[in-house]
Design an enzyme around this catalytic site. Structure first.
Site, PDB file in Angstrom:
ATOM      1  N   GLU A 172     -12.191  84.947 -83.315  1.00  0.00           N
ATOM      2  CA  GLU A 172     -10.856  85.097 -82.727  1.00  0.00           C
ATOM      3  C   GLU A 172     -10.427  83.841 -81.974  1.00  0.00           C
ATOM      4  O   GLU A 172      -9.281  83.386 -82.105  1.00  0.00           O
ATOM      5  CB  GLU A 172     -10.834  86.298 -81.779  1.00  0.00           C
ATOM      6  CG  GLU A 172      -9.467  86.544 -81.149  1.00  0.00           C
ATOM      7  CD  GLU A 172      -9.461  87.759 -80.240  1.00  0.00           C
ATOM      8  OE1 GLU A 172      -8.741  87.735 -79.223  1.00  0.00           O
ATOM      9  OE2 GLU A 172     -10.172  88.745 -80.544  1.00  0.00           O
TER      10      GLU A 172
ATOM     11  N   THR B 155     -11.910  89.046 -71.596  1.00  0.00           N
ATOM     12  CA  THR B 155     -11.016  89.745 -72.525  1.00  0.00           C
ATOM     13  C   THR B 155     -11.089  91.257 -72.350  1.00  0.00           C
ATOM     14  O   THR B 155     -12.152  91.822 -72.068  1.00  0.00           O
ATOM     15  CB  THR B 155     -11.352  89.373 -73.977  1.00  0.00           C
ATOM     16  OG1 THR B 155     -12.729  89.676 -74.244  1.00  0.00           O
ATOM     17  CG2 THR B 155     -11.136  87.892 -74.210  1.00  0.00           C
ATOM     18  N   GLU B 156      -9.929  91.905 -72.524  1.00  0.00           N
ATOM     19  CA  GLU B 156      -9.819  93.351 -72.295  1.00  0.00           C
ATOM     20  C   GLU B 156      -9.608  94.142 -73.581  1.00  0.00           C
ATOM     21  O   GLU B 156      -9.774  95.354 -73.585  1.00  0.00           O
ATOM     22  CB  GLU B 156      -8.680  93.623 -71.319  1.00  0.00           C
ATOM     23  CG  GLU B 156      -8.868  92.945 -69.961  1.00  0.00           C
ATOM     24  CD  GLU B 156      -7.678  93.134 -69.044  1.00  0.00           C
ATOM     25  OE1 GLU B 156      -6.704  93.810 -69.474  1.00  0.00           O
ATOM     26  OE2 GLU B 156      -7.709  92.611 -67.916  1.00  0.00           O
TER      27      GLU B 156
ATOM     28  N   ASP C 278     -19.957  87.120 -82.915  1.00  0.00           N
ATOM     29  CA  ASP C 278     -19.226  86.540 -84.039  1.00  0.00           C
ATOM     30  C   ASP C 278     -17.742  86.864 -84.012  1.00  0.00           C
ATOM     31  O   ASP C 278     -16.900  86.012 -84.312  1.00  0.00           O
ATOM     32  CB  ASP C 278     -19.831  87.040 -85.350  1.00  0.00           C
ATOM     33  CG  ASP C 278     -21.216  86.464 -85.591  1.00  0.00           C
ATOM     34  OD1 ASP C 278     -21.621  85.575 -84.828  1.00  0.00           O
ATOM     35  OD2 ASP C 278     -21.890  86.907 -86.533  1.00  0.00           O
ATOM     36  N   GLY C 279     -17.403  88.098 -83.654  1.00  0.00           N
ATOM     37  CA  GLY C 279     -15.997  88.494 -83.615  1.00  0.00           C
ATOM     38  C   GLY C 279     -15.210  87.701 -82.587  1.00  0.00           C
ATOM     39  O   GLY C 279     -14.081  87.262 -82.849  1.00  0.00           O
TER      40      GLY C 279
ATOM     41  N   GLY D  98     -24.143  87.862 -78.753  1.00  0.00           N
ATOM     42  CA  GLY D  98     -23.897  89.009 -79.619  1.00  0.00           C
ATOM     43  C   GLY D  98     -25.141  89.404 -80.366  1.00  0.00           C
ATOM     44  O   GLY D  98     -26.191  88.777 -80.260  1.00  0.00           O
TER      45      GLY D  98
ATOM     46  N   ASN E 159     -16.291  87.859 -73.606  1.00  0.00           N
ATOM     47  CA  ASN E 159     -16.124  89.207 -74.143  1.00  0.00           C
ATOM     48  C   ASN E 159     -17.140  90.131 -73.468  1.00  0.00           C
ATOM     49  O   ASN E 159     -18.336  90.066 -73.773  1.00  0.00           O
ATOM     50  CB  ASN E 159     -16.331  89.210 -75.651  1.00  0.00           C
ATOM     51  CG  ASN E 159     -16.114  90.593 -76.263  1.00  0.00           C
ATOM     52  OD1 ASN E 159     -15.920  91.577 -75.553  1.00  0.00           O
ATOM     53  ND2 ASN E 159     -16.140  90.674 -77.580  1.00  0.00           N
ATOM     54  N   PRO E 160     -16.716  90.996 -72.542  1.00  0.00           N
ATOM     55  CA  PRO E 160     -17.657  91.821 -71.781  1.00  0.00           C
ATOM     56  C   PRO E 160     -18.388  92.859 -72.629  1.00  0.00           C
ATOM     57  O   PRO E 160     -19.384  93.424 -72.180  1.00  0.00           O
ATOM     58  CB  PRO E 160     -16.767  92.489 -70.735  1.00  0.00           C
ATOM     59  CG  PRO E 160     -15.416  92.542 -71.369  1.00  0.00           C
ATOM     60  CD  PRO E 160     -15.310  91.283 -72.183  1.00  0.00           C
TER      61      PRO E 160
ATOM     62  N   GLY F 295     -19.614  85.145 -76.397  1.00  0.00           N
ATOM     63  CA  GLY F 295     -19.492  86.398 -77.126  1.00  0.00           C
ATOM     64  C   GLY F 295     -20.195  86.327 -78.463  1.00  0.00           C
ATOM     65  O   GLY F 295     -20.927  85.386 -78.750  1.00  0.00           O
TER      66      GLY F 295
END
Length: 274
Positions: A224, A192-193, A219-220, A260, A160-161, A217
């Site tokens: 996912e 991921t975008e 927690d979110g 994160g 997750n960027p 990434g």
């Protein structure tokens, strides 16, 4: 990146092999496979390899009376092979040289338990200029590592960027990806975008091609990817995804590299998975 293990000063020119400390009867996997001499930390060492561990003792200088210097009692050091994640031939190459080069020895990369659920790495150099000697040891070391059946060969990676002040991508490519490459682990990376991107990919990709899924990434992102793995397991099992009283377990494990602001959920998930 890799930290070598520091050793003491080198011994004098006259040396004798110090006897290794007496050991209890060998268990399965403790039988010696190879024994030879390498320079480790500028000291000549008597090195013994078994399927379970690598151990070595410095070669001690002879005593003034011509004895073996047993009174000096060289300290034996041990590496458990289960903690080794890579082994490479060490060569000196000129700038721009991609292949070949002068063989210097073997480098062993191992994991060190730093604190709680954190690991760090250590590089140990076994120096010997003999091509045949090093090639024989290298083959045996690789065979032992390849014998660990539970180690992944291929991983699906989600990054997750936007996580950790948009530093998650750098964390992966600068710190994690080099370790995967060193361990000969193939990766298929999805950066991921948008929210739900990882979930969509997991529903459609061929999970049987991978030995595990890794999420870089916060927690979110972890939530996912975990959701996607469990959802995919229910779909493949023909379960009703709207309500599952007894969910089917995901077929492959999930690895988490926290990146994160809040790592609490990541830590809880790691504890549950372990």
């Amino acid at each position: 990146m890799f930290r070598g293990c520091r050793r003491g000063p080198s011994s004098g020119p006259a040396r004798a092999v110090a006897p290794l400390a007496a050991a209890p009867p060998a268990r399965a996997g403790d039988e010696p496979l190879l024994r030879g001499i390498f320079e480790i930390g500028k000291r000549s060492c008597d090195v013994v390899l078994s399927a379970r561990r690598l151990r070595w003792s410095p070669i001690l200088p002879e005593s003034p009376t011509g004895g073996t210097g047993v009174a000096l009692q060289a300290q034996e050091e041990i590496i458990e092979m289960k903690d080794v994640f890579s082994v490479k031939l060490k060569r000196r190459r000129f700038a721009g040289q991609q292949k070949g080069g002068t063989l210097l020895g073997i480098t062993i990369f191992k994991c060190l338990h730093k604190e709680e659920n954190k690991l760090t790495d250590c590089a140990i150099h076994l120096n010997n200029l003999s091509e045949d000697h090093c090639q024989s040891w290298f083959r045996h070391l690789k065979e032992i590592l390849n014998g660990f059946q539970n180690r992944p060969k291929s991983l699906k990676v989600f990054v997750n960027p936007s996580s950790h002040k948009r530093e998650a991508t750098n964390i992966y490519y600068e710190k994690v990806a080099p370790l995967f490459k060193l361990a000969d682990i193939k990766t298929d990376v999805t950066v991921t975008e948008y929210e739900g991107h990882a979930l969509l990919v997991l529903k459609e990709c061929e999970l049987q091609a991978f030995d595990g899924v890794v999420c870089v990434g916060g927690d979110g992102s972890v939530s996912e990817v975990a959701h996607g793995l469990l959802l995919r397991a229910q779909i493949d099992a023909g379960k009703d995804t709207e309500y599952v009283s007894k969910p089917v377990r995901a077929p492959i494990p999930l690895g988490v590299i926290p990146a994160g602001e809040n790592e609490r959920y990541c830590y809880i998930l790691l504890v549950i998975c372990s």
